[in-house]
Design an enzyme around this catalytic site. Structure first.
Site, PDB file in Angstrom:
ATOM      1  N   HIS A  59       0.009   2.372  -6.218  1.00 28.28           N
ATOM      2  CA  HIS A  59      -0.314   3.773  -5.955  1.00 28.28           C
ATOM      3  C   HIS A  59       0.959   4.601  -6.005  1.00 28.28           C
ATOM      4  CE1 HIS A  59      -2.984   1.127  -3.610  1.00 28.28           C
ATOM      5  NE2 HIS A  59      -3.911   1.831  -4.203  1.00 28.28           N
ATOM      6  N   HIS A  62      -7.974   1.459 -10.690  1.00 30.27           N
ATOM      7  CA  HIS A  62      -7.278   0.201 -10.940  1.00 30.27           C
ATOM      8  C   HIS A  62      -8.029  -0.708 -11.901  1.00 30.27           C
ATOM      9  CE1 HIS A  62      -4.706   1.272  -7.611  1.00 30.27           C
ATOM     10  NE2 HIS A  62      -5.699   1.245  -6.746  1.00 30.27           N
TER      11      HIS A  62
END
Ligand SMILES: Nc1ncnc2c1ncn2[C@@H]1O[C@H](COP(=O)(O)OP(=O)(O)O)[C@@H](O)[C@H]1O
Ligand SMILES: Nc1ncnc2c1ncn2[C@@H]1O[C@H](COP(=O)(O)OP(=O)(O)O)[C@@H](O)[C@H]1O
Ligand SMILES: [Mg+2]
Ligand SMILES: [Mg+2]
Ligand SMILES: [Mg+2]
Ligand SMILES: [Mg+2]
Lengths: 216, 333, 333, 216
Positions: free
Chosen positions: B218, B56
């Site tokens: 995700h 991320h």
């Protein structure tokens, strides 16, 4: 095999390692449906690390010590939801079996109850929330009954495995309330819970391990 | 899989090696690269720790630095770091004033941060926790505790980081972090999947002309999958949901974060911001602080999210305060 | 085409609208959004202008700001702005000390900047030109004048920007820009194509397991197309070409830019930098200044480039100087 | 049509606009092979803008004025390599025809020579470098010969179009030295140059325009 001794444990962990290596892709696919596909990877890593660590334990290590070693290394190696819950389960089982020298039916019941309570404490899920807990709780209950009625280990585990299979099947009708699956809401209906599948596999492997060493 | 990789298993550790080589203001403890801390700790300051899965960037570790965070426990791709790693970071960044954990609302992270907090407690370190849950697409109003934490956590880092830098107490920093959390809403839209290196194929599939509003970082499912619409109508639909939850009065001020998920060019993020700005303008709301770029990604996922923080005077001051980390610098205007 | 767009024809102008709404430190002249200038001009300072096609954010306009550039003429996607636009920018940013044009070596841009310089000359504005040609894959040694300008122009902006901020003269700033240009080498690698909004399909095609070393930021062909190799060997091959052109002595210092072309996650850029750092280390060369991220993109193209600037004392000072633009901030260490 | 008058020019620009709108995709594809695919877009824009601007010229505007208007708007609208070179061509032609009241063979020869010189000055390419110049130069030469021998306009343009077609064909054997195509080196061999194709189309359209207005 009437009881599992400390010396048998490395073999049991090896069996778990084998199962979770064989089931890697299956669990990835299962978690992939309503999750993030990592379950196969983390469970494989967790049990591979545990098996290795346990195999290096000193001669004479207690059951509690071995279970603790497994739990601690799992928590380090696979800190996903299931990795941490499984690790917690082993560590709590270790505590519950502080003085156990072998695992008979009574001790195995304690093992699974402590495991279940640990998972419930850590994850704060309720029975019925479509998690691992939905097989752990019936497993523990089944073994407690078997222990109370003096059932031998292989029979107790066999009965518990049937109960667990049934409980796993039941998770299909539930709607996920926790973890990444919760986002899928109604789409989780009809699917068996991935974490519960792991719980079932841990028990089934334990049963098969004991059965394989028990003359029929 | 179109990635610059060596062994996929080494993805996170090689990435971290690169980060430490590039940014000497970061270091690590417990002989574990995944226990990242600032190389310039400040005595007496409340420590701020975060943690979460990799994949991320600049989330999470990218905000360790001046005016922001003091440490980050770094997990595998999309996986929580371990309780032990969090605990090591905690021990190191505690300067006697306690530590605030700020992380996203994911079971794996919660379980591990809880364990770490218990361990820290045994050492007498005071720990508070603020769990980001800004993603309005992930659960309905009234069930906010089920919402995922996404890019809006940047505002919580920024406000809490500035508060800690000002020398405020653990309670104050926690209060401010929690206020920033409660006043932030995020909604995202995804156009393509990402690939987890160890898995090697797309996490989910999405048609060549489809978008999914509300998808998680995700690849968690969103609210609706439909044909990709013109940029302005995508924003109209997204912002409608934000406005339904935040009631603004004329002249209210907000901070806006237009965040790219990884594969979307900056040009497009500015086209999206243009519409956000128009919609705020109609309501008389002023975008006082604006950041546009990649702040919380999902590897190479194409898509974007919009985060809106409803400012008050205190948050305005803290959000505008200077910061300097390897991945984010802000000069005071 | 997976893009956040309204009418593709409005792509650039809507992007610019978004940029002006987000960044009040930028403004425009000649009633043309594509004639961008800083809102805070500094009297007596040498003016620095750039220009080029859109689709490369933060290139070109993203470097207009303190310690960097004063203006940018903004073209259509991958297209030069017009001579008139450059001329308008020039007139506005000239503070009596002359203007340096810094842009990339592309025919369209050269032709137009030449025309603009002629127009400025008629007004008595002194203009010098420094044309970036850092892409070593685009022509052989001895034919450097044919090389394309790519991400390495960032170093030229940075050095010249700092020199102008120090108050140096037109000749000095030009000399420094030229030195930075001559001491910079870049090589890129592409993994996927980009899509020009008005065209709507991939600029070129590349197999799912192929990479092209040396590809240009508009999809110009590179040196070799082959199977995607492990990250370390990709870097080994690229850096070998860089080392063949820059002779380093032990303890020499460089600035390194690991630039993502748009679609490649930051995580991977750090994996690439790790190897670059190892290779420099072997030669005893110190990476004194390091930037990793997106500095010159090709829309959503997956890929990366490595730029190496061979520092001397003067360049070290200027590269390390503070800067603050909407797309790039640097605190002095 | 013996000569093109100022009043005919809007029609000619309209014809160019039509051709470059029809050839948009073809030119995108051609530039796409060894370039950046924008040529069709920019030429379409350039001539659309020029045609519109020219159609708005005042009554009585001179040829020079009209060509200049076209060139200036092209430079603004399509500042790509070819857009700017074409704009330069029109602006230079405008200067060369400052005093022309009509375009006969002699003036058309001047138009193309000025166009060619302007492109050469601005682009600094040599004949043989595989650019626009490789058709402009032969076109201008052919028209100069026709003018010297007193050829009428339609015949002169027809002959020049044949020459240009030949010259365009010749670009196939050249290797690009300039612009984005230069990067493709040897791969440019066998392909006709995109910019030269534009040059050819500008001339051919001029010829067709004149021919269509000339009784056979
Ligand atoms: N709060 C919880 N308590 C108990 N079990 C949980 C909880 N949340 C999730 N689980 C179990 O974890 C499983 C998913 O595990 P895992 O893939 O490791 O999660 P993640 O990828 O989100 O970290 C679920 O199928 C469920 O059985
Ligand atoms: N220096 C030059 N002089 C003359 N013509 C040139 C030059 N460079 C390129 N060209 C012409 O320009 C054509 C490409 O035009 P265009 O697509 O507009 O270029 P770009 O996209 O690079 O701006 C080439 O086919 C060639 O004929
Ligand atoms: Mg999972
Ligand atoms: Mg996970
Ligand atoms: Mg072009
Ligand atoms: Mg072109």
């Amino acid at each position: 095999m009437d009881v599992i001794s400390a010396r048998d444990l490395p073999g049991l962990f090896h069996a778990w390692q084998t199962v979770f290596s064989e089931q890697r892709e299956f669990l990835i696919a299962l978690d992939g449906k309503v999750g993030d596909s990592d379950l196969g990877i983390t469970m494989n890593k967790a049990f591979a690390a545990a098996s290795e660590a346990v195999s290096k334990e000193e001669e004479g290590a207690t059951i509690a010590k071995i279970l603790r070693t497994a739990g601690v290394i799992m928590a380090k190696t696979a800190p996903s939801t299931m990795g941490t819950l499984t690790a917690t389960g082993f560590i709590r089982a270790s505590k519950a079996l502080e003085r156990a020298s072998v695992l008979g039916t009574k001790e195995v019941a304690k093992f699974w109850r402590a495991f279940a309570v640990g998972v419930a404490d850590r994850g704060k899920a309720q029975v019925g929330d479509k998690t691992l807990l939905d097989v752990l709780d019936p497993i523990a209950a089944s073994l407690e009954i078997a222990a109370a009625s003096g059932e031998d280990l292989v029979n107790a585990l066999s009965a518990a495995t049937l109960v667990a299979a049934h409980a796993l099947e039941n998770t299909k009708s539930m709607v996920a309330q926790h973890g990444k699956a919760a986002a899928f809401q109604d789409k989780t209906r009809g699917l068996q819970d991935a974490g519960a599948t792991v719980g079932f596999l841990i028990l089934q492997t334990m049963r098969d391990f004991v059965a394989s060493k028990t003359p029929m | 899989m179109k990635k610059f990789l060596n062994d996929p298993e080494d993805f996170v550790d090689e990435m971290l090696d690169g980060i430490y080589r590039a940014h000497p203001q970061l270091t690590y403890v417990a002989e574990d690269r995944r226990c990242m801390v600032t190389a310039k700790p400040r005595t007496g300051k409340v420590g701020l720790a975060t943690g979460g899965g990799s994949g991320h960037l600049p989330l999470f570790l990218g905000y360790v630095g001046e005016g922001m965070l003091d440490g980050a426990a770094v997990g595998g791709v999309f996986q929580s770091p371990s309780a032990e790693q969090m605990y090591e970071v905690t021990k190191h960044i505690d300067q006697g004033a306690g530590v605030v954990y700020i992380y996203g609302n994911y079971t794996g992270d919660i379980i591990n941060f809880d364990m770490a907090a218990e361990l820290a407690d045994l050492d007498g370190i005071k720990v508070t926790q603020v769990v980001g849950n800004d993603d309005i697409a992930s659960s309905i109003v009234g069930e906010e505790h089920k919402r995922r934490g996404v890019a809006g956590i940047f505002f919580v880092f920024k406000a809490a980081g500035a508060a800690a830098a000002e020398g405020l107490s653990l309670d104050e920093v926690t209060r401010i972090a929690d206020k920033a959390r409660l006043r932030t809403r995020t909604i995202g839209v995804a156009l393509s999947s990402c690939v987890v290196p160890e898995i090697g194929h797309a996490t989910f599939s999405i048609g060549p002309d489809e978008m999914e509003i509300g998808m998680g970082i995700h690849g968690e499912p969103g609210i609706s999958r439909k044909k990709l619409a013109p940029a302005d109508s995508v924003i109209d639909e997204m912002m409608e949901r934000v406005f339904a939850e935040q009631s603004f009065s004329d002249r209210d001020e907000v901070a806006v974060l237009v965040n790219g998920l990884g594969g979307t060019p900056k040009e497009e993020l500015y086209i999206l911001f243009r519409r956000v700005s128009q919609l705020l303008g109609v309501r008389g709301v002023q975008a006082k602080h604006v950041w546009i770029g990649e702040f919380a990604t999902a590897m190479e996922m194409a898509g974007a999210s919009i985060s809106i923080l409803h400012l008050d005077e205190e948050l305005d001051r803290l959000i505008g305060a200077p910061a300097n980390t390897p991945f984010f610098s802000h000069y005071k205007a």
